[in-house]
Design a protein around this motif. Structure first.
Motif, PDB file in Angstrom:
ATOM      1  N   ALA A 162       2.099   8.972  -6.393  1.00  0.00           N
ATOM      2  CA  ALA A 162       2.622  10.322  -6.209  1.00  0.00           C
ATOM      3  C   ALA A 162       3.819  10.606  -7.122  1.00  0.00           C
ATOM      4  O   ALA A 162       4.321  11.725  -7.153  1.00  0.00           O
ATOM      5  CB  ALA A 162       3.023  10.531  -4.757  1.00  0.00           C
ATOM      6  N   ARG A 165       0.840  -1.203   0.000  1.00  0.00           N
ATOM      7  CA  ARG A 165       0.000   0.000   0.000  1.00  0.00           C
ATOM      8  C   ARG A 165       0.876   1.255   0.000  1.00  0.00           C
ATOM      9  O   ARG A 165       0.565   2.241  -0.671  1.00  0.00           O
ATOM     10  CB  ARG A 165      -0.924   0.010   1.214  1.00  0.00           C
ATOM     11  CG  ARG A 165      -2.064  -0.951   1.090  1.00  0.00           C
ATOM     12  CD  ARG A 165      -2.953  -0.899   2.308  1.00  0.00           C
ATOM     13  NE  ARG A 165      -3.907  -1.982   2.272  1.00  0.00           N
ATOM     14  CZ  ARG A 165      -5.084  -1.935   2.844  1.00  0.00           C
ATOM     15  NH1 ARG A 165      -5.441  -0.859   3.518  1.00  0.00           N
ATOM     16  NH2 ARG A 165      -5.895  -2.958   2.765  1.00  0.00           N
ATOM     17  N   ALA A 166       1.966   1.205   0.765  1.00  0.00           N
ATOM     18  CA  ALA A 166       2.903   2.335   0.777  1.00  0.00           C
ATOM     19  C   ALA A 166       3.554   2.497  -0.599  1.00  0.00           C
ATOM     20  O   ALA A 166       3.732   3.627  -1.076  1.00  0.00           O
ATOM     21  CB  ALA A 166       3.963   2.134   1.849  1.00  0.00           C
ATOM     22  N   TYR A 221       2.188   1.631  -3.431  1.00  0.00           N
ATOM     23  CA  TYR A 221       1.132   2.166  -4.293  1.00  0.00           C
ATOM     24  C   TYR A 221       1.050   3.689  -4.154  1.00  0.00           C
ATOM     25  O   TYR A 221       0.978   4.408  -5.143  1.00  0.00           O
ATOM     26  CB  TYR A 221      -0.212   1.521  -3.932  1.00  0.00           C
ATOM     27  CG  TYR A 221      -1.344   1.915  -4.847  1.00  0.00           C
ATOM     28  CD1 TYR A 221      -1.680   1.122  -5.929  1.00  0.00           C
ATOM     29  CD2 TYR A 221      -2.087   3.076  -4.633  1.00  0.00           C
ATOM     30  CE1 TYR A 221      -2.725   1.477  -6.776  1.00  0.00           C
ATOM     31  CE2 TYR A 221      -3.116   3.445  -5.464  1.00  0.00           C
ATOM     32  CZ  TYR A 221      -3.436   2.629  -6.536  1.00  0.00           C
ATOM     33  OH  TYR A 221      -4.469   2.997  -7.382  1.00  0.00           O
ATOM     34  N   ARG A 222       1.059   4.158  -2.906  1.00  0.00           N
ATOM     35  CA  ARG A 222       0.998   5.611  -2.688  1.00  0.00           C
ATOM     36  C   ARG A 222       2.218   6.318  -3.283  1.00  0.00           C
ATOM     37  O   ARG A 222       2.095   7.397  -3.868  1.00  0.00           O
ATOM     38  CB  ARG A 222       0.866   5.912  -1.194  1.00  0.00           C
ATOM     39  CG  ARG A 222      -0.499   5.600  -0.623  1.00  0.00           C
ATOM     40  CD  ARG A 222      -0.672   6.127   0.797  1.00  0.00           C
ATOM     41  NE  ARG A 222       0.237   5.505   1.749  1.00  0.00           N
ATOM     42  CZ  ARG A 222      -0.013   4.365   2.394  1.00  0.00           C
ATOM     43  NH1 ARG A 222      -1.141   3.732   2.188  1.00  0.00           N
ATOM     44  NH2 ARG A 222       0.858   3.881   3.257  1.00  0.00           N
ATOM     45  N   SER A 223       3.391   5.701  -3.158  1.00  0.00           N
ATOM     46  CA  SER A 223       4.611   6.295  -3.708  1.00  0.00           C
ATOM     47  C   SER A 223       4.560   6.363  -5.231  1.00  0.00           C
ATOM     48  O   SER A 223       4.941   7.364  -5.830  1.00  0.00           O
ATOM     49  CB  SER A 223       5.842   5.488  -3.288  1.00  0.00           C
ATOM     50  OG  SER A 223       6.037   5.571  -1.915  1.00  0.00           O
TER      51      SER A 223
END
Length: 126
Positions: A81, A73-74, A76-78
């Protein structure tokens, strides 16, 4: 700009980890119920005590999968962004702190704690 296919690949891994977690919980309940019923019918506390091992092992495995899911999930966020390498699927291996944090999550702690209490109650009654 992140690729839509890259985000979909990461999301599919996240979905797979969540499905594994559900499968582990289902198997844990099934195996513990079988051990409790066999142990109660035979009045053998050793069989019921074996259920404690099953809950501990499945709880750790479930927490490990949740820790991996959180890492993805981290990622994915990276990627969303634009901060991660393009097409990377690399995550840092979850450590003991990550697994411990996942074990304290309500999705794991409530089920496994309640199951431990149930088993100790069954041991007390035998």
């Amino acid at each position: 700009m992140p690729s839509e296919q890259h985000l979909q690949m990461i999301q599919s891994v996240i979905t797979r980890m969540a499905n594994q977690s559900s499968t582990i919980k289902g198997w844990m309940i099934t195996v513990v119920a079988a051990l409790l019923s066999i142990g109660a019918a035979s009045k053998r506390s050793a069989i019921i005590a074996l259920a404690l091992y099953v809950v501990a092992a499945m709880g750790l495995l479930d927490s490990y999968y949740l820790a991996i899911e959180r890492k993805y999930r981290a990622l994915y966020r990276s990627v969303a962004a634009g901060l991660a390498e393009q097409w990377t699927m690399d995550i840092e291996k979850p450590g003991l702190k990550d697994v411990s944090s996942a074990l304290k999550s309500p999705s794991t702690s409530i089920l496994y704690s309640a199951t431990f209490i149930l088993i100790f109650g069954a041991l007390y009654l035998i």
